[in-house]
Design an enzyme around this catalytic site. Sequence first.
Site, PDB file in Angstrom:
ATOM      1  N   PHE A  57       0.811  -1.224   0.000  1.00  0.00           N
ATOM      2  CA  PHE A  57       0.000   0.000   0.000  1.00  0.00           C
ATOM      3  C   PHE A  57       0.842   1.271   0.000  1.00  0.00           C
ATOM      4  O   PHE A  57       0.353   2.339  -0.346  1.00  0.00           O
ATOM      5  CB  PHE A  57      -0.939   0.005   1.227  1.00  0.00           C
ATOM      6  CG  PHE A  57      -0.248   0.433   2.493  1.00  0.00           C
ATOM      7  CD1 PHE A  57      -0.069   1.778   2.801  1.00  0.00           C
ATOM      8  CD2 PHE A  57       0.265  -0.513   3.383  1.00  0.00           C
ATOM      9  CE1 PHE A  57       0.587   2.172   3.958  1.00  0.00           C
ATOM     10  CE2 PHE A  57       0.922  -0.124   4.538  1.00  0.00           C
ATOM     11  CZ  PHE A  57       1.088   1.230   4.826  1.00  0.00           C
TER      12      PHE A  57
ATOM     13  N   LYS B 219      -1.197  -7.295  -9.215  1.00  0.00           N
ATOM     14  CA  LYS B 219      -2.176  -7.384  -8.123  1.00  0.00           C
ATOM     15  C   LYS B 219      -1.768  -6.330  -7.102  1.00  0.00           C
ATOM     16  O   LYS B 219      -0.948  -6.573  -6.224  1.00  0.00           O
ATOM     17  CB  LYS B 219      -2.133  -8.791  -7.523  1.00  0.00           C
ATOM     18  CG  LYS B 219      -3.405  -9.269  -6.828  1.00  0.00           C
ATOM     19  CD  LYS B 219      -3.894  -8.400  -5.706  1.00  0.00           C
ATOM     20  CE  LYS B 219      -3.062  -8.479  -4.440  1.00  0.00           C
ATOM     21  NZ  LYS B 219      -3.437  -7.459  -3.435  1.00  0.00           N
TER      22      LYS B 219
ATOM     23  N   GLU C  75      -4.934  -3.931  -2.010  1.00  0.00           N
ATOM     24  CA  GLU C  75      -6.382  -3.689  -1.980  1.00  0.00           C
ATOM     25  C   GLU C  75      -6.709  -2.436  -1.156  1.00  0.00           C
ATOM     26  O   GLU C  75      -7.845  -1.982  -1.149  1.00  0.00           O
ATOM     27  CB  GLU C  75      -7.117  -4.925  -1.436  1.00  0.00           C
ATOM     28  CG  GLU C  75      -6.872  -5.252   0.034  1.00  0.00           C
ATOM     29  CD  GLU C  75      -5.547  -5.992   0.295  1.00  0.00           C
ATOM     30  OE1 GLU C  75      -4.614  -5.886  -0.513  1.00  0.00           O
ATOM     31  OE2 GLU C  75      -5.468  -6.651   1.352  1.00  0.00           O
TER      32      GLU C  75
ATOM     33  N   SER D 119       5.262  -6.951   3.225  1.00  0.00           N
ATOM     34  CA  SER D 119       5.766  -7.280   4.562  1.00  0.00           C
ATOM     35  C   SER D 119       6.595  -8.567   4.538  1.00  0.00           C
ATOM     36  O   SER D 119       6.470  -9.392   3.633  1.00  0.00           O
ATOM     37  CB  SER D 119       4.582  -7.445   5.522  1.00  0.00           C
ATOM     38  OG  SER D 119       3.785  -8.525   5.080  1.00  0.00           O
TER      39      SER D 119
ATOM     40  N   CYS E 216       9.505   1.702   3.432  1.00  0.00           N
ATOM     41  CA  CYS E 216      10.419   0.598   3.758  1.00  0.00           C
ATOM     42  C   CYS E 216      11.818   1.128   3.991  1.00  0.00           C
ATOM     43  O   CYS E 216      12.651   0.443   4.566  1.00  0.00           O
ATOM     44  CB  CYS E 216      10.421  -0.429   2.647  1.00  0.00           C
ATOM     45  SG  CYS E 216      11.151   0.208   1.145  1.00  0.00           S
TER      46      CYS E 216
ATOM     47  N   GLU F 186       9.062  -4.021  13.056  1.00  0.00           N
ATOM     48  CA  GLU F 186       8.980  -2.890  12.122  1.00  0.00           C
ATOM     49  C   GLU F 186       7.712  -2.125  12.489  1.00  0.00           C
ATOM     50  O   GLU F 186       6.606  -2.665  12.365  1.00  0.00           O
ATOM     51  CB  GLU F 186       8.884  -3.408  10.680  1.00  0.00           C
ATOM     52  CG  GLU F 186       8.850  -2.290   9.654  1.00  0.00           C
ATOM     53  CD  GLU F 186       8.592  -2.786   8.234  1.00  0.00           C
ATOM     54  OE1 GLU F 186       7.833  -3.748   8.048  1.00  0.00           O
ATOM     55  OE2 GLU F 186       9.157  -2.187   7.301  1.00  0.00           O
TER      56      GLU F 186
HETATM   57  P1  NAD Z   1       1.506  -6.651   2.964  1.00  0.00           P
HETATM   58  O1  NAD Z   1       2.517  -7.722   2.986  1.00  0.00           O
HETATM   59  O2  NAD Z   1       0.405  -6.664   3.931  1.00  0.00           O
HETATM   60  O3  NAD Z   1       0.796  -6.626   1.508  1.00  0.00           O
HETATM   61  C1  NAD Z   1       1.549  -6.711   0.327  1.00  0.00           C
HETATM   62  C2  NAD Z   1       0.726  -7.435  -0.729  1.00  0.00           C
HETATM   63  O4  NAD Z   1       0.477  -8.775  -0.302  1.00  0.00           O
HETATM   64  C3  NAD Z   1      -0.622  -6.795  -0.976  1.00  0.00           C
HETATM   65  O5  NAD Z   1      -0.883  -6.788  -2.361  1.00  0.00           O
HETATM   66  C4  NAD Z   1      -1.592  -7.697  -0.227  1.00  0.00           C
HETATM   67  O6  NAD Z   1      -2.858  -7.774  -0.827  1.00  0.00           O
HETATM   68  C5  NAD Z   1      -0.914  -9.043  -0.292  1.00  0.00           C
HETATM   69  N1  NAD Z   1      -1.210  -9.872   0.892  1.00  0.00           N
HETATM   70  C6  NAD Z   1      -1.541  -9.443   2.139  1.00  0.00           C
HETATM   71  N2  NAD Z   1      -1.695 -10.492   2.974  1.00  0.00           N
HETATM   72  C7  NAD Z   1      -1.455 -11.604   2.246  1.00  0.00           C
HETATM   73  C8  NAD Z   1      -1.436 -12.988   2.559  1.00  0.00           C
HETATM   74  N3  NAD Z   1      -1.715 -13.437   3.782  1.00  0.00           N
HETATM   75  N4  NAD Z   1      -1.131 -13.862   1.579  1.00  0.00           N
HETATM   76  C9  NAD Z   1      -0.837 -13.432   0.332  1.00  0.00           C
HETATM   77  N5  NAD Z   1      -0.842 -12.115  -0.018  1.00  0.00           N
HETATM   78  C10 NAD Z   1      -1.141 -11.214   0.921  1.00  0.00           C
HETATM   79  O7  NAD Z   1       2.321  -5.273   3.007  1.00  0.00           O
HETATM   80  P2  NAD Z   1       1.754  -3.803   3.153  1.00  0.00           P
HETATM   81  O8  NAD Z   1       1.261  -3.605   4.534  1.00  0.00           O
HETATM   82  O9  NAD Z   1       0.858  -3.470   2.021  1.00  0.00           O
HETATM   83  O10 NAD Z   1       3.095  -2.948   2.938  1.00  0.00           O
HETATM   84  C11 NAD Z   1       3.956  -2.598   3.989  1.00  0.00           C
HETATM   85  C12 NAD Z   1       5.127  -3.544   4.074  1.00  0.00           C
HETATM   86  O11 NAD Z   1       5.829  -3.575   2.834  1.00  0.00           O
HETATM   87  C13 NAD Z   1       6.170  -3.109   5.088  1.00  0.00           C
HETATM   88  O12 NAD Z   1       6.637  -4.246   5.775  1.00  0.00           O
HETATM   89  C14 NAD Z   1       7.284  -2.505   4.249  1.00  0.00           C
HETATM   90  O13 NAD Z   1       8.573  -2.533   4.842  1.00  0.00           O
HETATM   91  C15 NAD Z   1       7.225  -3.373   3.053  1.00  0.00           C
HETATM   92  N6  NAD Z   1       7.828  -2.717   1.902  1.00  0.00           N
HETATM   93  C16 NAD Z   1       9.063  -3.148   1.509  1.00  0.00           C
HETATM   94  C17 NAD Z   1       9.705  -2.525   0.452  1.00  0.00           C
HETATM   95  C18 NAD Z   1      11.061  -2.967   0.017  1.00  0.00           C
HETATM   96  O14 NAD Z   1      11.480  -2.589  -1.068  1.00  0.00           O
HETATM   97  N7  NAD Z   1      11.779  -3.761   0.798  1.00  0.00           N
HETATM   98  C19 NAD Z   1       9.076  -1.464  -0.211  1.00  0.00           C
HETATM   99  C20 NAD Z   1       7.805  -1.067   0.219  1.00  0.00           C
HETATM  100  C21 NAD Z   1       7.192  -1.700   1.284  1.00  0.00           C
END
Ligand code: NAD
Length: 508
Positions: free
Chosen positions: A160, A184, A187, A237, A292, A392
């Site tokens: 997000f 994808k 959401e 994440s 991140c 985090e």
């Molecule tokens: P998230 O992991 O909750 O969601 C990421 C994606 O995974 C979304 O599209 C979501 O729909 C999907 N998703 C969520 N739960 C899932 C599940 N149980 N099974 C399969 N898919 C699932 O992450 P977020 O909260 O949207 O983003 C924040 C996180 O992203 C933080 O931890 C941040 O550090 C990380 N991030 C990392 C980088 C990097 O380059 N290392 C860059 C941006 C964000």
Amino acid sequence: MAAHLQAVAQAVPNVKLLINGQLVDSKTTEWKDVVNPATQQVLARVPFATPEELEAAVSSAAVAYRTWKNTPVGARMRVMLKLQELIRRDIKKLAECLTHEQGKTLADAEGDVFRGLEVVEHACSVGSIQMGEHLEQVANGVDVYAIRQPIGVCVGITPFNFPAMIPLWMFPMAIVCGNTFVLKPSEQDPMTPMLLAALAVEAGVPPGVLNVVHGGKTAVDTLCTHADVRAVSFVGSTHVGNHVYKLASTHGKRAQCMMGAKNHAVVLPDASKDQSLNALVGAGFGAAGQRCMAISVGVLVGKANDWIPDIVAKGKSLKVTCGTEAGADLGPLISKAAHARVLSLIEAGVKEGAKLELDGRGIRVPGYPDGNFVGPTVFSGVKTSMTIYKEEIFGPVLCLVSVDTLDEAIAFINANPFGNGTGIFTQSGAAARKFQYEVDVGQVGINVPIPVPVPYFSFTGSRGSKLGDLGPYGKQVMQFYTQAKTITARWFDDAATAGPVHTTISLK
Ligand code: NAD
């Protein structure tokens, strides 16, 4: 449903799917509200795509791949050239949509779009990035050359916090290399990615080459296991990234997962004080800490510990409000759940004995009583055993730790499992060089707080922040989105005599 509620529900637009070049209304029964985190206004409803819709997206990508991979590289690059022009044309509109659904300030939203735009610009020169290698006369009359071919249907799963930049890390480079793509997006803020997808269609991306589906775990798991998918790029994440990496690689896909972080910045006492503290505070609290590459731990060395009151004063001076307000420095957190989580982590910090130097809880933002706001929060005396250090936080919370020497600071950072980014603030070239050499983190800033590389390089987070060898954008992602093929060729001179049969492996 009461008539007036029905009217309200109908007034809220449904986010579409993009399948085979068409914006499609989902037939799902599962929907989620897309909510402005500053006001709680429902902006749209996002569908969780049905199995049939996910299948349609992948199969349209598979069909489109048959022709797109044969499209000359120049034609592919010209589509990207048009896309960069259209993103530039619509940058204000994209930023506004982004601020409404994500919460960050308008200026930061424009930065989000711009850092993605830079990747599109780089995609315009893929011809020189995707070139192969050639060595002649490796044996008599034998030449070897290596080419890089697209791999097929690629999938992108995005978080997000950068709804423009991170989709743009993925689909432009995948597509320009000759692949087709299913995105994808998160959401929580799918509207900005849909605007980008519409621009891609306007730029001439043919039907099926880019598809967008929405949903959560079911959609992600379906895409990661689909027989026609060849590669999965994930940013999000650590917990979900681990799952995606295992699932996709077990099913024979290439996978690259960029995940969570805990980024430390070292402040040496010889640092240029105001510049360094401004950078520390900006990178700690900007985007409400939802980056991140946010600095979440300040490692103060020796006399730099005297600057804690200055850090607190700078944090206090930031304006927390809706991202569209003039002068906003940071906006709200993405959701009520994220808000509650950050508050509970602050509570844990207090309970576990860290010193709360600045408390951002209970902040009142005039005009936005319902926003998910947390003000800049500073803890000092933070220890590695504390929850606020181990987790985090992904909120505007800066943890300060004290050490006596640079050696101690480096050892402290290297003991942390994450390796996304780090920084050092100093006027000493020798100290900076030592830090850059010894610190075990994939992206290092020297007097630069958020060292996200420009796209001619690649994003190189490391250790616990990444799974897979190759990172997003730049040459590494070209390698990720292409398969090397090596050709060993001999052309016989008509006059050459055949000689005896060779039964060894050596080339003569
Ligand atoms: P998230 O992991 O909750 O969601 C990421 C994606 O995974 C979304 O599209 C979501 O729909 C999907 N998703 C969520 N739960 C899932 C599940 N149980 N099974 C399969 N898919 C699932 O992450 P977020 O909260 O949207 O983003 C924040 C996180 O992203 C933080 O931890 C941040 O550090 C990380 N991030 C990392 C980088 C990097 O380059 N290392 C860059 C941006 C964000």
